[in-house]
Design a protein around this motif. Structure first.
Motif, mmCIF file in Angstrom:
data_model
loop_
_atom_site.group_PDB
_atom_site.id
_atom_site.type_symbol
_atom_site.label_atom_id
_atom_site.label_comp_id
_atom_site.label_asym_id
_atom_site.label_seq_id
_atom_site.Cartn_x
_atom_site.Cartn_y
_atom_site.Cartn_z
ATOM 1 N N ALA A 1 11.393 18.219 6.176
ATOM 2 C CA ALA A 1 11.841 19.606 6.010
ATOM 3 C C ALA A 1 12.770 19.728 4.808
ATOM 4 C CB ALA A 1 12.550 20.078 7.276
ATOM 5 N N ASP A 2 12.641 20.826 4.066
ATOM 6 C CA ASP A 2 13.483 21.022 2.886
ATOM 7 C C ASP A 2 14.365 22.261 2.990
ATOM 8 O OD1 ASP A 2 11.566 22.972 2.656
ATOM 9 O OD2 ASP A 2 10.665 22.179 0.821
ATOM 10 N N ILE A 3 14.367 22.922 4.141
ATOM 11 C CA ILE A 3 15.223 24.093 4.352
ATOM 12 C C ILE A 3 15.822 24.029 5.755
ATOM 13 C CG2 ILE A 3 15.256 26.587 4.721
ATOM 14 C CD1 ILE A 3 13.372 26.959 2.524
ATOM 15 N N ALA A 4 17.130 24.286 5.846
ATOM 16 C CA ALA A 4 17.800 24.427 7.139
ATOM 17 C C ALA A 4 18.197 25.889 7.311
ATOM 18 C CB ALA A 4 19.035 23.536 7.216
ATOM 19 N N THR A 5 17.979 26.417 8.501
ATOM 20 C CA THR A 5 18.303 27.813 8.790
ATOM 21 C C THR A 5 19.221 27.893 10.003
ATOM 22 O OG1 THR A 5 16.134 28.505 7.958
ATOM 23 C CG2 THR A 5 17.349 30.097 9.284
ATOM 24 N N PHE A 6 20.269 28.723 9.899
ATOM 25 C CA PHE A 6 21.135 28.935 11.057
ATOM 26 C C PHE A 6 21.633 30.380 11.063
ATOM 27 C CE2 PHE A 6 24.096 27.683 7.720
ATOM 28 C CZ PHE A 6 25.173 28.541 7.894
ATOM 29 N N ASN A 7 22.192 30.794 12.199
ATOM 30 C CA ASN A 7 22.688 32.160 12.372
ATOM 31 C C ASN A 7 24.172 32.144 12.748
ATOM 32 O OD1 ASN A 7 19.946 33.344 12.213
ATOM 33 N ND2 ASN A 7 19.662 32.370 14.199
ATOM 34 N N TYR A 8 24.852 33.207 12.415
ATOM 35 C CA TYR A 8 26.236 33.383 12.872
ATOM 36 C C TYR A 8 26.535 34.882 12.952
ATOM 37 C CZ TYR A 8 27.674 34.551 8.093
ATOM 38 O OH TYR A 8 27.803 35.151 6.870
ATOM 39 N N SER A 9 27.565 35.222 13.722
ATOM 40 C CA SER A 9 27.983 36.614 13.866
ATOM 41 C C SER A 9 29.473 36.749 13.609
ATOM 42 C CB SER A 9 27.669 37.140 15.280
ATOM 43 O OG SER A 9 26.283 37.157 15.531
ATOM 44 N N VAL A 10 29.831 37.836 12.963
ATOM 45 C CA VAL A 10 31.234 38.216 12.779
ATOM 46 C C VAL A 10 31.500 39.381 13.732
ATOM 47 C CG1 VAL A 10 32.898 39.267 11.221
ATOM 48 C CG2 VAL A 10 31.397 37.442 10.395
ATOM 49 N N ARG A 11 32.492 39.221 14.609
ATOM 50 C CA ARG A 11 32.815 40.273 15.580
ATOM 51 C C ARG A 11 34.313 40.551 15.526
ATOM 52 N NH1 ARG A 11 30.925 38.676 21.244
ATOM 53 N NH2 ARG A 11 28.911 38.988 20.189
#
Length: 263
Positions: free
Chosen positions: A63-73
């Motif tokens: 794999a050549d891409i890492a994806t992640f999510n985050y939220s600002v609350r």
């Protein structure tokens, strides 16, 4: 006497004509019956002689891409206050990601919401809808980030977490452009199906002809990584550095179904 002879002659002529018509009718009907009889058991007329085989091809790639999510609350007494607090933290994270080498086009907002915060103001001990009032507002903004330098994934995750974000999750490793890998897997699948068809035709004692139909299903998913997916490296002072997150391999697969005409 002449009248009788003339009458008899006309009857003979009429009978001859009827005989000719009857002979032609019987002949045509017999020919049609013979044609219909010749179709019985003839596969070339009723259906195409064919065999159908399946084939699978797969390739593996890192794999050549890492994806992640985050939220600002953030919460504020007014919508404007909550938005200002959320925007301030959001921009701080964007500045960090830019310094870490993450491109602007690899950061995508996936959600934005404003929610009122209610509080029960009744002193009777019972809660009713009309006893509630809005005391604050919460602004939540969610982002998805692509990290193209996968060796820095752990460091970036750890640093984003230091901003006290919410829902830091969803990490996955994928391949940016799968077209060449998919083409290679397809080629392997077709060759696999062709070899199966040759073997089957040889066993059946028939010849293999051209392709009648072709169907394809594609798929790709990460190959399980055996080991610690997020290993904290302990330093001499007892602290820990950014987690090491191996990308592992992705499996790209193509399944085909090919129908060949046989002879």
């Amino acid at each position: 006497m002449e009248f009788l002879n003339s009458k008899l002659g006309r009857l003979v002529n009429l009978g001859g004509i009827l005989l000719i018509v009857l002979t032609l009718f019987v002949g045509v009907k017999t020919i049609n019956e013979i044609k219909q009889f010749s179709y019985i058991g003839d596969d070339s007329v009723s259906e195409t002689r064919s065999i159908t085989v399946s084939g699978e091809g797969e390739v593996f790639a890192t794999a050549d891409i890492a994806t992640f999510n985050y939220s600002v609350r953030e919460r504020g007494e007014t919508v404007a206050e909550a938005e200002n607090l959320a925007t301030e933290k959001w921009n701080q994270i964007l500045d960090y990601l830019d310094d870490a080498g993450v491109k602007e086009e690899d950061i995508k907002t996936t959600g934005y919401s404003i929610s009122p915060v209610y509080e029960n103001v009744s002193s009777s001990g019972f809660r009713f809808d009309n006893d509630r009032e809005i005391v604050a507002y919460t602004v939540t903004q969610t982002a998805q980030v692509k990290v193209r330098d996968t060796d820095k994934t752990g460091e970036i995750l750890s640093s984003v977490g230091d901003f006290e974000v919410n829902n830091l999750s969803g990490i996955s490793f994928t391949i940016d452009d799968e077209s060449e890998l998919m083409a290679e897997a397809r080629e392997k699948a077709i060759e696999n199906a062709r070899e199966k068809a040759k073997t089957l035709a040889r066993n059946l004692g028939v010849g293999l002809d051209d392709v009648i139909s072709y169907n394809e299903n594609q798929g790709g998913y990460p190959r399980p990584y055996h080991g610690d997916m997020a290993r904290l490296e302990v330093e001499e002072d007892g602290g820990s550095s950014a987690p090491s997150i191996p990308a592992g391999e992705n499996r790209i697969s193509v399944n085909v179904e090919v129908t060949y005409r046989i002879r």
